[in-house]
Design a protein around this motif. Structure first.
Motif, PDB file in Angstrom:
ATOM      1  N   GLY A  63       1.012  -1.174  -0.342  1.00 43.71           N
ATOM      2  CA  GLY A  63       0.289  -0.127  -0.099  1.00 43.71           C
ATOM      3  C   GLY A  63       1.044   0.967   0.320  1.00 43.71           C
ATOM      4  N   THR A  64       2.082   1.378   0.186  1.00 44.64           N
ATOM      5  CA  THR A  64       3.005   2.281   0.008  1.00 44.64           C
ATOM      6  C   THR A  64       3.306   2.792  -1.189  1.00 44.64           C
ATOM      7  OG1 THR A  64       4.861   0.569   0.140  1.00 44.64           O
ATOM      8  CG2 THR A  64       4.226   1.709   2.276  1.00 44.64           C
ATOM      9  N   PRO A  65       3.945   3.951  -1.631  1.00 48.41           N
ATOM     10  CA  PRO A  65       4.356   4.609  -2.974  1.00 48.41           C
ATOM     11  C   PRO A  65       5.589   3.761  -3.260  1.00 48.41           C
ATOM     12  CG  PRO A  65       4.045   6.650  -1.346  1.00 48.41           C
ATOM     13  CD  PRO A  65       3.791   4.631  -0.922  1.00 48.41           C
ATOM     14  N   VAL A  66       5.339   3.540  -4.668  1.00 46.06           N
ATOM     15  CA  VAL A  66       6.255   2.193  -5.231  1.00 46.06           C
ATOM     16  C   VAL A  66       7.708   3.119  -5.009  1.00 46.06           C
ATOM     17  CG1 VAL A  66       6.300   2.954  -7.892  1.00 46.06           C
ATOM     18  CG2 VAL A  66       6.770   0.787  -6.976  1.00 46.06           C
ATOM     19  N   LYS A  67       8.842   2.125  -5.636  1.00 43.70           N
ATOM     20  CA  LYS A  67       9.927   2.904  -5.394  1.00 43.70           C
ATOM     21  C   LYS A  67      10.481   3.539  -6.864  1.00 43.70           C
ATOM     22  CE  LYS A  67      12.908   0.502  -1.972  1.00 43.70           C
ATOM     23  NZ  LYS A  67      11.844  -0.332  -0.952  1.00 43.70           N
ATOM     24  N   ALA A  68      10.870   4.453  -6.875  1.00 46.48           N
ATOM     25  CA  ALA A  68      11.675   4.832  -8.123  1.00 46.48           C
ATOM     26  C   ALA A  68      12.572   4.063  -8.969  1.00 46.48           C
ATOM     27  CB  ALA A  68      12.467   6.803  -7.968  1.00 46.48           C
ATOM     28  N   PHE A  69      12.011   4.589 -10.441  1.00 47.42           N
ATOM     29  CA  PHE A  69      13.171   3.601 -11.187  1.00 47.42           C
ATOM     30  C   PHE A  69      14.429   4.406 -11.132  1.00 47.42           C
ATOM     31  CE2 PHE A  69      14.706   3.089 -15.570  1.00 47.42           C
ATOM     32  CZ  PHE A  69      14.850   2.217 -15.759  1.00 47.42           C
ATOM     33  N   PRO A  70      15.172   3.722 -10.810  1.00 47.73           N
ATOM     34  CA  PRO A  70      17.118   4.061 -10.730  1.00 47.73           C
ATOM     35  C   PRO A  70      17.058   4.490 -12.552  1.00 47.73           C
ATOM     36  CG  PRO A  70      16.805   1.903  -9.318  1.00 47.73           C
ATOM     37  CD  PRO A  70      15.370   2.264 -10.586  1.00 47.73           C
ATOM     38  N   PRO A  71      18.152   6.205 -11.811  1.00 42.71           N
ATOM     39  CA  PRO A  71      18.484   6.066 -12.947  1.00 42.71           C
ATOM     40  C   PRO A  71      19.351   5.384 -13.720  1.00 42.71           C
ATOM     41  CG  PRO A  71      18.401   7.828 -12.058  1.00 42.71           C
ATOM     42  CD  PRO A  71      17.910   6.808 -11.248  1.00 42.71           C
ATOM     43  N   GLU A  72      20.114   4.588 -12.693  1.00 41.57           N
ATOM     44  CA  GLU A  72      21.309   4.424 -13.429  1.00 41.57           C
ATOM     45  C   GLU A  72      20.893   2.670 -13.899  1.00 41.57           C
ATOM     46  OE1 GLU A  72      20.720   2.727  -9.123  1.00 41.57           O
ATOM     47  OE2 GLU A  72      20.847   4.184 -10.172  1.00 41.57           O
ATOM     48  N   LEU A  73      19.670   2.339 -14.345  1.00 42.48           N
ATOM     49  CA  LEU A  73      18.985   0.867 -14.478  1.00 42.48           C
ATOM     50  C   LEU A  73      19.019   1.807 -16.091  1.00 42.48           C
ATOM     51  CD1 LEU A  73      17.094  -1.307 -12.502  1.00 42.48           C
ATOM     52  CD2 LEU A  73      19.174  -1.502 -12.980  1.00 42.48           C
ATOM     53  N   GLY A  74      18.054   2.452 -16.319  1.00 40.94           N
ATOM     54  CA  GLY A  74      17.726   3.072 -17.374  1.00 40.94           C
ATOM     55  C   GLY A  74      19.576   3.699 -17.948  1.00 40.94           C
ATOM     56  N   HIS A  75      20.289   4.023 -17.786  1.00 40.31           N
ATOM     57  CA  HIS A  75      21.848   4.044 -18.297  1.00 40.31           C
ATOM     58  C   HIS A  75      21.743   2.333 -18.503  1.00 40.31           C
ATOM     59  CE1 HIS A  75      21.481   7.937 -17.681  1.00 40.31           C
ATOM     60  NE2 HIS A  75      22.130   7.734 -16.089  1.00 40.31           N
ATOM     61  N   LEU A  76      21.602   1.450 -17.953  1.00 44.44           N
ATOM     62  CA  LEU A  76      22.239   0.419 -18.372  1.00 44.44           C
ATOM     63  C   LEU A  76      21.792  -0.489 -19.412  1.00 44.44           C
ATOM     64  CD1 LEU A  76      23.813  -1.810 -16.978  1.00 44.44           C
ATOM     65  CD2 LEU A  76      22.356  -2.398 -15.478  1.00 44.44           C
ATOM     66  N   ALA A  77      20.086  -0.241 -19.568  1.00 45.67           N
ATOM     67  CA  ALA A  77      19.572  -0.895 -20.219  1.00 45.67           C
ATOM     68  C   ALA A  77      19.239  -0.150 -21.667  1.00 45.67           C
ATOM     69  CB  ALA A  77      18.398  -0.315 -19.736  1.00 45.67           C
ATOM     70  N   HIS A  78      19.982   0.762 -21.885  1.00 51.73           N
ATOM     71  CA  HIS A  78      20.105   2.101 -22.992  1.00 51.73           C
ATOM     72  C   HIS A  78      21.454   1.529 -23.644  1.00 51.73           C
ATOM     73  CE1 HIS A  78      17.454   5.704 -23.896  1.00 51.73           C
ATOM     74  NE2 HIS A  78      17.129   5.226 -22.144  1.00 51.73           N
ATOM     75  N   ARG A  79      22.234   1.119 -23.227  1.00 53.44           N
ATOM     76  CA  ARG A  79      23.765   0.688 -23.159  1.00 53.44           C
ATOM     77  C   ARG A  79      23.571  -0.605 -23.646  1.00 53.44           C
ATOM     78  NH1 ARG A  79      28.696  -2.126 -20.562  1.00 53.44           N
ATOM     79  NH2 ARG A  79      27.301  -1.754 -18.727  1.00 53.44           N
ATOM     80  N   ALA A  80      22.311  -1.414 -23.137  1.00 50.06           N
ATOM     81  CA  ALA A  80      22.257  -2.875 -23.165  1.00 50.06           C
ATOM     82  C   ALA A  80      21.509  -3.389 -24.956  1.00 50.06           C
ATOM     83  CB  ALA A  80      21.339  -3.623 -22.247  1.00 50.06           C
ATOM     84  N   VAL A  81      20.529  -2.153 -24.790  1.00 52.54           N
ATOM     85  CA  VAL A  81      19.849  -2.381 -26.670  1.00 52.54           C
ATOM     86  C   VAL A  81      20.616  -1.675 -27.509  1.00 52.54           C
ATOM     87  CG1 VAL A  81      17.821  -0.577 -27.858  1.00 52.54           C
ATOM     88  CG2 VAL A  81      17.598  -1.874 -25.389  1.00 52.54           C
TER      89      VAL A  81
END
Length: 210
Positions: A63-81
């Motif tokens: 019931g609590t707010p979901v944790k924010a999407f970490p920017p480091e995962l975004g950078h990692l995913a861009h590099r992965a693609v």
């Protein structure tokens, strides 16, 4: 696209440490009860948006707010693609040739923990409103991963071993392929990770704001 050993040992250690932090309450790791009443054998934590069967919302299971999407995962995913579709080889079509890859903006991650004996049935990732690639990272124990077809849970399928550090990207025609984890192989993780079982991080673009 499978890129074995994409994450080096230091990157794996950093991700395991990050997963431990993300797993802490509130909005931490939890078990998932399916609409049929069954309970998934994996435990999970969502980042950015909370996944539930079958959709996304802004509050976690507690019931609590979901944790924010970490920017480091975004950078990692861009590099992965970019690495998956921008390299060399007869099967690489380039980022521009993969639906959603050129304008890829991931905003969700789901971390699954597979304790010994856990598995995941064949399913499609259809809860997002975008056809952008899904980035999958493996940590810890090796698993037998089943990659099927886009039409049915039955054959044809291919069984692959995914090892710690491997990158798998679902894009193009494979974006909606049925897939799952048949089993994990206990004791195959590098002891230096300090991890029991397997962690899988999938990074996605929700399309909720498109």
């Amino acid at each position: 696209m499978l890129l074995p050993g994409w994450l080096d040992a230091d990157a794996q250690l950093r991700l395991v440490a990050a997963c431990r932090e993300w797993a802490r309450p509130p909005a931490g790791m939890h078990t998932v009860r399916m609409p049929t009443g069954g309970v998934m054998s994996v435990r999970m934590v969502s980042l950015g948006w909370h996944w539930y069967p079958y959709g996304y919302r802004s509050t976690a299971a507690d019931g609590t707010p979901v944790k924010a999407f970490p920017p480091e995962l975004g950078h990692l995913a861009h590099r992965a693609v970019a690495d998956a579709y921008g390299g060399e080889g007869e099967h690489v079509s380039g980022v521009a040739g993969i639906a959603g890859a050129g304008a890829y903006e991931p905003d969700i991650a789901i971390v699954n923990h597979y304790p010994h004996g856990a598995k995941m049935g064949l399913h499609q990732d259809r809860d997002e409103r975008a056809d952008a690639p899904v980035v999958s990272l493996s940590l810890g124990d090796t698993c037998v991963f089943r990659l099927g077809n886009t039409r049915t849970r039955t054959r044809p399928w291919t069984d692959l071993e995914l090892h710690s550090g491997d990158l798998l990207v679902f894009g193009g025609p494979a974006r909606y392929a049925y897939h799952g984890v048949v089993r994990t192989l206990p004791g195959t993780a590098d002891p230096a990770l300090g991890l029991t079982g397997r962690l899988n991080i999938t990074i996605r673009q929700s399309g909720l704001f498109d």
